[in-house]
Design a protein around this motif. Structure first.
Motif, short mmCIF file in Angstrom:
data_model
loop_
_atom_site.label_atom_id
_atom_site.label_comp_id
_atom_site.label_asym_id
_atom_site.label_seq_id
_atom_site.Cartn_x
_atom_site.Cartn_y
_atom_site.Cartn_z
N SER A 1 -14.01 -26.27 39.96
CA SER A 1 -14.28 -25.40 38.82
C SER A 1 -15.09 -24.17 39.22
O SER A 1 -15.30 -23.28 38.40
CB SER A 1 -15.05 -26.16 37.74
OG SER A 1 -16.36 -26.48 38.22
N GLY A 2 -15.56 -24.15 40.48
CA GLY A 2 -16.47 -23.10 40.90
C GLY A 2 -17.92 -23.44 40.61
O GLY A 2 -18.82 -22.74 41.06
N GLY A 3 -18.16 -24.53 39.85
CA GLY A 3 -19.52 -24.98 39.61
C GLY A 3 -20.14 -25.54 40.87
O GLY A 3 -19.45 -25.85 41.84
N LYS A 4 -21.44 -25.70 40.87
CA LYS A 4 -22.16 -26.10 42.08
C LYS A 4 -21.64 -27.40 42.69
O LYS A 4 -21.51 -27.52 43.91
CB LYS A 4 -23.66 -26.20 41.81
CG LYS A 4 -24.04 -27.15 40.69
CD LYS A 4 -25.54 -27.15 40.44
CE LYS A 4 -25.92 -27.99 39.23
NZ LYS A 4 -25.47 -29.39 39.31
N CYS B 1 -13.40 -16.95 39.49
CA CYS B 1 -12.54 -18.03 40.01
C CYS B 1 -11.33 -17.46 40.73
O CYS B 1 -10.92 -17.97 41.78
CB CYS B 1 -12.10 -18.94 38.88
SG CYS B 1 -13.40 -20.02 38.23
N ASP B 2 -10.75 -16.42 40.17
CA ASP B 2 -9.58 -15.80 40.80
C ASP B 2 -9.94 -15.20 42.16
O ASP B 2 -9.17 -15.30 43.12
CB ASP B 2 -9.01 -14.73 39.88
CG ASP B 2 -7.67 -14.20 40.38
OD1 ASP B 2 -6.74 -15.01 40.56
OD2 ASP B 2 -7.56 -12.98 40.58
N GLU B 3 -11.13 -14.64 42.24
CA GLU B 3 -11.56 -14.01 43.50
C GLU B 3 -11.93 -15.03 44.56
O GLU B 3 -11.68 -14.83 45.76
CB GLU B 3 -12.75 -13.08 43.24
CG GLU B 3 -13.27 -12.38 44.48
CD GLU B 3 -14.46 -11.48 44.20
OE1 GLU B 3 -15.02 -10.92 45.18
OE2 GLU B 3 -14.82 -11.33 43.02
N HIS B 4 -12.52 -16.14 44.14
CA HIS B 4 -13.06 -17.11 45.10
C HIS B 4 -12.28 -18.41 45.17
O HIS B 4 -12.73 -19.37 45.78
CB HIS B 4 -14.52 -17.41 44.75
CG HIS B 4 -15.42 -16.22 44.83
ND1 HIS B 4 -15.89 -15.72 46.02
CD2 HIS B 4 -15.90 -15.39 43.87
CE1 HIS B 4 -16.64 -14.67 45.79
NE2 HIS B 4 -16.66 -14.44 44.50
N ARG B 5 -11.12 -18.46 44.58
CA ARG B 5 -10.33 -19.69 44.53
C ARG B 5 -10.03 -20.20 45.93
O ARG B 5 -9.70 -19.42 46.83
CB ARG B 5 -9.03 -19.45 43.76
CG ARG B 5 -8.16 -18.35 44.32
CD ARG B 5 -6.98 -18.04 43.41
NE ARG B 5 -6.02 -19.14 43.40
CZ ARG B 5 -5.24 -19.41 42.37
NH1 ARG B 5 -5.29 -18.67 41.26
NH2 ARG B 5 -4.38 -20.41 42.42
N PRO B 6 -10.12 -21.50 46.14
CA PRO B 6 -9.76 -22.05 47.44
C PRO B 6 -8.26 -22.00 47.66
O PRO B 6 -7.47 -21.98 46.69
CB PRO B 6 -10.26 -23.50 47.35
CG PRO B 6 -10.29 -23.81 45.90
CD PRO B 6 -10.60 -22.53 45.20
N PRO C 1 -20.70 -18.79 47.66
CA PRO C 1 -21.13 -18.11 46.42
C PRO C 1 -21.00 -19.05 45.22
O PRO C 1 -20.18 -19.98 45.23
CB PRO C 1 -20.17 -16.93 46.32
CG PRO C 1 -18.93 -17.41 47.00
CD PRO C 1 -19.39 -18.29 48.14
N LEU C 2 -21.78 -18.78 44.20
CA LEU C 2 -21.69 -19.50 42.94
C LEU C 2 -21.28 -18.51 41.85
O LEU C 2 -21.58 -17.32 41.94
CB LEU C 2 -23.02 -20.15 42.59
CG LEU C 2 -23.42 -21.37 43.41
CD1 LEU C 2 -24.83 -21.84 43.03
CD2 LEU C 2 -22.42 -22.51 43.25
N PRO C 3 -20.62 -18.98 40.82
CA PRO C 3 -20.16 -18.09 39.76
C PRO C 3 -21.32 -17.53 38.94
O PRO C 3 -22.45 -18.05 39.01
CB PRO C 3 -19.26 -18.99 38.91
CG PRO C 3 -19.77 -20.37 39.15
CD PRO C 3 -20.23 -20.39 40.57
N PRO C 4 -21.08 -16.50 38.15
CA PRO C 4 -22.16 -15.85 37.41
C PRO C 4 -22.78 -16.74 36.34
O PRO C 4 -23.84 -16.39 35.80
CB PRO C 4 -21.48 -14.63 36.78
CG PRO C 4 -20.03 -14.99 36.70
CD PRO C 4 -19.78 -15.83 37.92
N VAL C 5 -22.17 -17.88 36.04
CA VAL C 5 -22.68 -18.72 34.95
C VAL C 5 -24.13 -19.13 35.17
O VAL C 5 -24.88 -19.33 34.21
CB VAL C 5 -21.81 -19.98 34.77
CG1 VAL C 5 -20.38 -19.59 34.43
CG2 VAL C 5 -21.83 -20.87 36.00
N TYR C 6 -24.55 -19.24 36.44
CA TYR C 6 -25.91 -19.70 36.70
C TYR C 6 -26.97 -18.63 36.49
O TYR C 6 -28.17 -18.92 36.50
CB TYR C 6 -26.00 -20.29 38.12
CG TYR C 6 -25.11 -21.50 38.26
CD1 TYR C 6 -25.38 -22.67 37.56
CD2 TYR C 6 -23.97 -21.47 39.06
CE1 TYR C 6 -24.56 -23.78 37.66
CE2 TYR C 6 -23.14 -22.58 39.17
CZ TYR C 6 -23.45 -23.72 38.46
OH TYR C 6 -22.62 -24.83 38.55
#
Length: 270
Positions: free
Chosen positions: A59-62, A96-101, A207-212
């Protein structure tokens, strides 16, 4: 390893932010590396040399980013993200689109909209106040995607970043593997404390998403904006508006609760 964070229900947003800012004081790089290698070794044993038969949740979460580190080490390259595209924060989806595995499949649920929230009986899911109602958003997004992926791709194993420290149930089976009629699941970082998750993210320079960086971000994590559980409804609307006012403005024509909040708290401009 120096752990100070208790259960997710017991720590505050500021507690996690302070630990994240000083993570090297809590976990060494060697400790983080050993944990990753041990989890990857167990994963390889569970998969018995067949990493292509598994998919992991991302999900991009930690937790999912830490899990991604383990999966890459274990040779698992298929990943899955479930979204509710009409009710997600746009900056989160862009991240998520930029950092997707590599190997990520995204399954969105287009049926859940502001108008769906306005239907009789669905108001309880707007900024839910109970775990039972909050879980609905997991069923509509993540769980739905897992079930659809299972039907379409038939993976032998679905791998999650669930942890007991977050209050998730892990069965007392070998490797914590859980089998249901629909899914067989496995959680390789199930016993990791919060500090270890953060350390693996830090030392692997992920990197972590901006949600944090958002209000109560360490408590709410990723997920659709109506699923945020941050207290009373006015507070939840206010935080959503502070993060991305466009979400409420676009919802208002179909969601009377959003229109009412905007009428009471703004002048109609962004």
């Amino acid at each position: 390893m120096h752990t100070v964070l208790k259960s997710k229900t017991a720590y505050s947003n500021d507690d996690v932010a302070r630990v994240w800012a000083s993570i090297t004081d809590h976990v060494t790089e060697d400790e983080a590396e050993r944990a990753v290698e041990e989890a990857a070794r167990e994963t390889r044993a569970v998969l018995d040399g067949r990493p292509d038969t598994a998919v992991y949740g991302w999900s991009g979460g930690k937790d999912s980013v830490a899990l991604q580190v383990v999966m890459e080490r274990a040779g698992v390259h298929r990943a899955l993200l479930g979204t509710i595209p009409h009710l997600e924060f746009r900056s989160y989806l862009a991240w998520c689109d930029e950092h997707r595995p590599d190997g990520l499949t995204v399954i969105g649920n287009p049926h859940i909209t502001p108008a769906w929230l306005a239907r009789p009986g669905n108001d309880r899911y707007l900024f839910p106040t109970t775990s039972t109602d909050g879980y609905k958003w997991t069923m509509l997004g993540t769980r739905r995607a897992q079930h659809l992926y299972q039907q379409q791709m038939h993976p032998r194993l679905q791998i999650y970043g669930r942890r007991t420290a977050d209050g998730n149930y892990i069965p007392p089976t070998e490797h914590g593997i859980h089998r249901t009629r629909r899914l067989t699941t496995y959680s390789p970082i199930r016993h990791w404390p919060h500090e270890l998750v953060l350390a693996v993210v830090h030392y692997n320079r992920r990197p972590l998403p901006p949600v944090y960086d958002w209000p109560d971000g360490w408590k709410t994590g990723t997920g659709s904006w109506p699923g945020r559980r941050v207290g009373d409804r006015d507070t939840a609307f206010a935080q959503t508006y502070a993060i991305e006012p466009e979400r409420l403005l676009e919802a208002a024509p179909d969601l009377p609760a959003a229109a009412d909040w905007l009428r009471r708290h703004t002048d109609g401009s962004t």
